[in-house]
Scaffold this motif. Structure first.
Motif, PDB file in Angstrom:
ATOM      1  N   MET A   1       0.848  -1.167   0.000  1.00  0.00           N
ATOM      2  CA  MET A   1       0.000   0.000   0.000  1.00  0.00           C
ATOM      3  C   MET A   1       0.900   1.239   0.000  1.00  0.00           C
ATOM      4  N   HIS A   2       0.536   2.158  -0.814  1.00  0.00           N
ATOM      5  CA  HIS A   2       1.297   3.403  -0.924  1.00  0.00           C
ATOM      6  C   HIS A   2       1.227   4.167   0.392  1.00  0.00           C
ATOM      7  N   VAL A   5      -1.684   6.659   0.799  1.00  0.00           N
ATOM      8  CA  VAL A   5      -2.981   6.012   1.027  1.00  0.00           C
ATOM      9  C   VAL A   5      -3.062   5.547   2.474  1.00  0.00           C
ATOM     10  N   ARG A   6      -1.991   4.927   2.949  1.00  0.00           N
ATOM     11  CA  ARG A   6      -1.943   4.449   4.331  1.00  0.00           C
ATOM     12  C   ARG A   6      -2.131   5.617   5.302  1.00  0.00           C
TER      13      ARG A   6
END
Length: 114
Positions: A1-2, A5-6
C-alpha cells in the motif's frame, strides 16, 4: 500500500481506533520477537507507557551496540518521556545514559541537557 494512502486511512480513524490498532500491532509483533524500535513505537502510541519504556530502553541499548549513538539518544529520550517524573532513581539512570549517548554522538552541549 502506498504511504500516502496508508496515511490518509490512518488520519480518518478516530483516536480510539488508532490506539487499539497500535496495541494489537504491538502484541502481534511482540510474539514474533520484533525489533524493539517497532515495539516501542506501537506501545507508546497505544498509551502503554511501561512496555513502551521497556522497549525504548532495549532499542537504545541495541543502538549503542551498533555505535548508532544519535539513535540511542533518541530512544533514551522517548524512554524518559514514557517514564515521566516517576521513579527518580530510574530517571537518573536514563538521564545519564542519554547524556552519554549524546556525548558519544558528538553533541557535547546536548549531553548536559535533560
Amino acid at each position: 500500500m502506498h504511504a500516502l494512502v496508508r496515511e490518509a486511512i490512518y488520519e480518518r480513524l478516530g483516536a480510539g481506533a488508532r490506539v487499539r490498532l497500535h496495541r494489537r500491532l504491538a502484541e502481534l509483533l511482540e510474539r514474533q520477537a520484533a525489533d524493539p524500535t517497532e515495539l516501542a513505537h506501537h506501545y507508546l502510541a497505544a498509551g502503554e507507557r511501561t512496555k513502551g519504556l521497556e522497549h525504548s530502553v532495549a532499542a537504545a541499548e541495541g543502538a549503542l551496540g551498533q555505535l548508532a549513538y544519535e539513535d540511542a539518544a533518541a530512544h533514551y529520550g522517548r524512554a524518559l518521556e514514557a517514564l515521566g517524573a516517576t521513579e527518580p532513581p530510574r530517571r537518573c539512570d536514563l538521564l545519564l545514559a542519554l547524556g552519554d549517548a549524546r556525548a558519544r554522538a558528538g553533541a557535547a552541549a546536548g549531553s548536559r541537557e535533560g
